[in-house]
Structure formats: structure tokens, C-alpha cells
Design a protein around this motif. Sequence first.
Motif, PDB file in Angstrom:
ATOM      1  N   VAL A   6       0.900  -1.227  -0.101  1.00  0.00           N
ATOM      2  CA  VAL A   6      -0.085  -0.076   0.024  1.00  0.00           C
ATOM      3  C   VAL A   6       1.119   1.290  -0.184  1.00  0.00           C
ATOM      4  O   VAL A   6       1.930   1.409   0.724  1.00  0.00           O
ATOM      5  CB  VAL A   6      -0.883  -0.077   1.248  1.00  0.00           C
ATOM      6  CG1 VAL A   6      -1.749   1.517   1.460  1.00  0.00           C
ATOM      7  CG2 VAL A   6      -1.810  -1.123   1.158  1.00  0.00           C
ATOM      8  N   THR A   8       0.527   5.578  -0.046  1.00  0.00           N
ATOM      9  CA  THR A   8      -0.256   6.725   0.059  1.00  0.00           C
ATOM     10  C   THR A   8       0.333   7.690  -0.818  1.00  0.00           C
ATOM     11  O   THR A   8       1.501   7.729  -1.054  1.00  0.00           O
ATOM     12  CB  THR A   8      -0.609   7.151   1.407  1.00  0.00           C
ATOM     13  OG1 THR A   8       0.702   7.629   2.052  1.00  0.00           O
ATOM     14  CG2 THR A   8      -1.199   6.149   2.294  1.00  0.00           C
ATOM     15  N   ASN A  32      -2.837   4.528  -3.501  1.00  0.00           N
ATOM     16  CA  ASN A  32      -3.959   5.962  -3.107  1.00  0.00           C
ATOM     17  C   ASN A  32      -3.523   7.080  -3.745  1.00  0.00           C
ATOM     18  O   ASN A  32      -2.380   7.282  -4.160  1.00  0.00           O
ATOM     19  CB  ASN A  32      -3.580   5.672  -1.497  1.00  0.00           C
ATOM     20  CG  ASN A  32      -4.024   7.375  -1.113  1.00  0.00           C
ATOM     21  OD1 ASN A  32      -3.296   8.189  -0.821  1.00  0.00           O
ATOM     22  ND2 ASN A  32      -5.548   7.691  -1.126  1.00  0.00           N
ATOM     23  N   VAL A  57      -7.067   3.573  -5.106  1.00  0.00           N
ATOM     24  CA  VAL A  57      -8.149   3.969  -4.211  1.00  0.00           C
ATOM     25  C   VAL A  57      -8.019   5.643  -4.130  1.00  0.00           C
ATOM     26  O   VAL A  57      -7.022   6.034  -3.404  1.00  0.00           O
ATOM     27  CB  VAL A  57      -7.455   3.185  -2.699  1.00  0.00           C
ATOM     28  CG1 VAL A  57      -8.815   3.520  -1.831  1.00  0.00           C
ATOM     29  CG2 VAL A  57      -7.636   1.629  -3.130  1.00  0.00           C
ATOM     30  N   ILE A  70      -8.296   2.960   3.193  1.00  0.00           N
ATOM     31  CA  ILE A  70      -7.616   2.352   2.065  1.00  0.00           C
ATOM     32  C   ILE A  70      -6.893   0.876   2.432  1.00  0.00           C
ATOM     33  O   ILE A  70      -6.879   0.258   1.816  1.00  0.00           O
ATOM     34  CB  ILE A  70      -6.228   3.262   2.065  1.00  0.00           C
ATOM     35  CG1 ILE A  70      -6.559   4.618   1.673  1.00  0.00           C
ATOM     36  CG2 ILE A  70      -5.306   2.768   1.066  1.00  0.00           C
ATOM     37  CD1 ILE A  70      -5.510   5.654   1.713  1.00  0.00           C
ATOM     38  N   CYS A 118      -3.235   5.352   8.974  1.00  0.00           N
ATOM     39  CA  CYS A 118      -2.975   4.139   8.337  1.00  0.00           C
ATOM     40  C   CYS A 118      -2.291   3.113   9.010  1.00  0.00           C
ATOM     41  O   CYS A 118      -2.531   1.807   8.804  1.00  0.00           O
ATOM     42  CB  CYS A 118      -2.025   4.754   7.061  1.00  0.00           C
ATOM     43  SG  CYS A 118      -3.116   5.586   5.853  1.00  0.00           S
TER      44      CYS A 118
END
Length: 244
Positions: A6, A8, A32, A57, A70, A118
Motif C-alpha cells: 500500500v 499513499t 492511493n 483507491v 485504504i 494508516c
Amino acid sequence: MKRVVVITGAARGIGLAIARRFAASGDHLVLNYFDTRDQLDEVIRTAEANGGDGITVQADISHPEAASGIIREAEGRYGRVDILVNNAGRLVSATVEQTTWAQWEQMISTNLGGTWACMQAVLPGMLARGQGRIINISSELGLIGFPTYAAYCASKGGVIALTKAVAKEVAPKGVLVNSVAPGPIETDMLINDTLEFNDETRASLPLRRFGKPDEIAAMVEALAGPAGDYMVGQIISPNGGAAI
Ligand SMILES: NC(=O)C1=CN([C@@H]2O[C@H](COP(=O)(O)OP(=O)(O)OC[C@H]3O[C@@H](n4cnc5c(N)ncnc54)[C@H](O)[C@@H]3O)[C@@H](O)[C@H]2O)C=CC1
Ligand SMILES: CC(C)c1ccc(C(=O)O)c(O)c1O
């Protein structure tokens, strides 16, 4: 095994360079973005060409429910998160007198609050599996401070302290938390949002140049891989000698 990663703020600058590195490894990407996502289709195509895949996302990480959303999307799609890169950030340069409360709040809630939210969302899954990597993008300015960047420095100093505290808390359970604290890197943030993007600043650096996004992505990739196996709560600062 393909990793679930993941990132961001992946749509441009340092986040995009990080996404490209993991795409080249053929990982499962959860990217993201805040507003535009123009370059992300190309990143996902690269991941697919290397045996991985990815989703995008949209979320404003300054809102904790959006930030944790997320992680929920990632876990819903792939069942787990192996690596979280907290990269999204905001910078507004202004003197203390000129900085409005709204600007302070925006930098603190995005840079520090988004990172917190997060991490808090991803940790239960990582702790349950006894493994995971979290890499927080802070800034050399969170270490040394800088005039006209006080709110930004406070937010990034917070990210550094957060990294160290959480690292000590979760390393015994197998989750490794570290931070990359870049010096000046040639991205939209530096070009558009700082007072200091000029030849004089560049000439004052020992390396006489600003850094490139991929020079930060390389550090993130190292921390996420075998080179990071013994790294806990460390703040790595690729900064061209700006902070020694
Ligand atoms: N460029 C530089 O000189 C340095 C940058 N950094 C940090 O590196 C990270 C990436 O910065 P750059 O790529 O340089 O900047 P950038 O401005 O090019 O990219 C920042 C990204 O974060 C996203 N973002 C901002 N607010 C968001 C929000 N509320 N929710 C979701 N996404 C959001 C933006 O849409 C953008 O994609 C930031 O955390 C920044 O503070 C740290 C040290 C130096
Ligand atoms: C003062 C220099 C140009 C600068 C600007 C912005 C950042 C950052 O976004 O963190 C830096 O690290 C800098 O060194």
C-alpha cells in the motif's frame, strides 16, 4: 511470493517513483491518490507485465476514516497488507505569523494524522500474522528544523517520533517500522510549494543538486526487502549532505 504493498499519495513525485519500483518487482499494488490518477494506469500495467497487479483507491488521508478505508480496501482485495508506505504529504511554506490555523491543521492532519491512521488500521493484520513492514516518509526538516516551514517541520518531527515509538512497540511481534527522511527532492512539492526552490539553495548543498524521486524510492525498496531485515525504528536520510 508477491507482496501486497500500500502506497499513499502514489500519483506523482516520490510516491509515483516508489510505486514504479514495486511495479517492476511484480507486486500487488494498492495505490492511493487524492485527485488525479493519470499516471497510475501505466504503473499497474507495468506490475501486470511483471506478474503482479494493482488497484487505485481515492482517499483524503487527512480524514482517519478515509485513511483506514485504504487499508480495508487492500485487505478486502488481497487478504493482507505486507508493506505500508506512508508517503502522502502537504507542505505550505510561510512564517509562523503568516501561517493560518487551517494550514497548520492541514499539514498536521495529513502528514502526521494520515500516517497515524494508516498505521493504526494496518497493524492488527500485521501483528496477527507476525510480520509486516511500515515505511514512513518524513523529512530531514523534521530532524533539523527550517525557518518558514515550522508547521511542516512539526508534522515531520512527529512522524519521526511516531516511527521510533511504534517500532519499539511492534518489533518484538515481527513488524518492522522505519522512516526515510529525504532532503530536497525535485518534485511538484518543492517546485510549487516552497520558498526555497532556487539556484542559491541548490548551490548551497554539498552535492550541488536536488535529489531525484527514485533516489528516495531506492531507500524504500531496500527497507522493504532483505536489506531491511535488521532495521528497526531507523531514520534514513538521503539528503545530498544538506543535513550532516
Ligand atoms: N520533495 C521534497 O523535497 C521532499 C518531500 N518529502 C516528503 O515526501 C512525500 C512525497 O512528497 P513529494 O512527492 O515531494 O510531493 P508531491 O506534492 O509531488 O506529492 C505528494 C502526494 O501526496 C498527495 N497528497 C497530499 N495530500 C493528500 C491527502 N490529504 N490525501 C491523500 N494524498 C494526499 C498528493 O496528491 C501527491 O500525490 C511527502 O510526505 C513529503 O512531505 C520529504 C522531504 C523532502
Ligand atoms: C529547504 C529545502 C529546499 C527543502 C524544502 C523542502 C523539504 C521537504 O519537503 O522536506 C526539504 O527537505 C528541504 O530541504
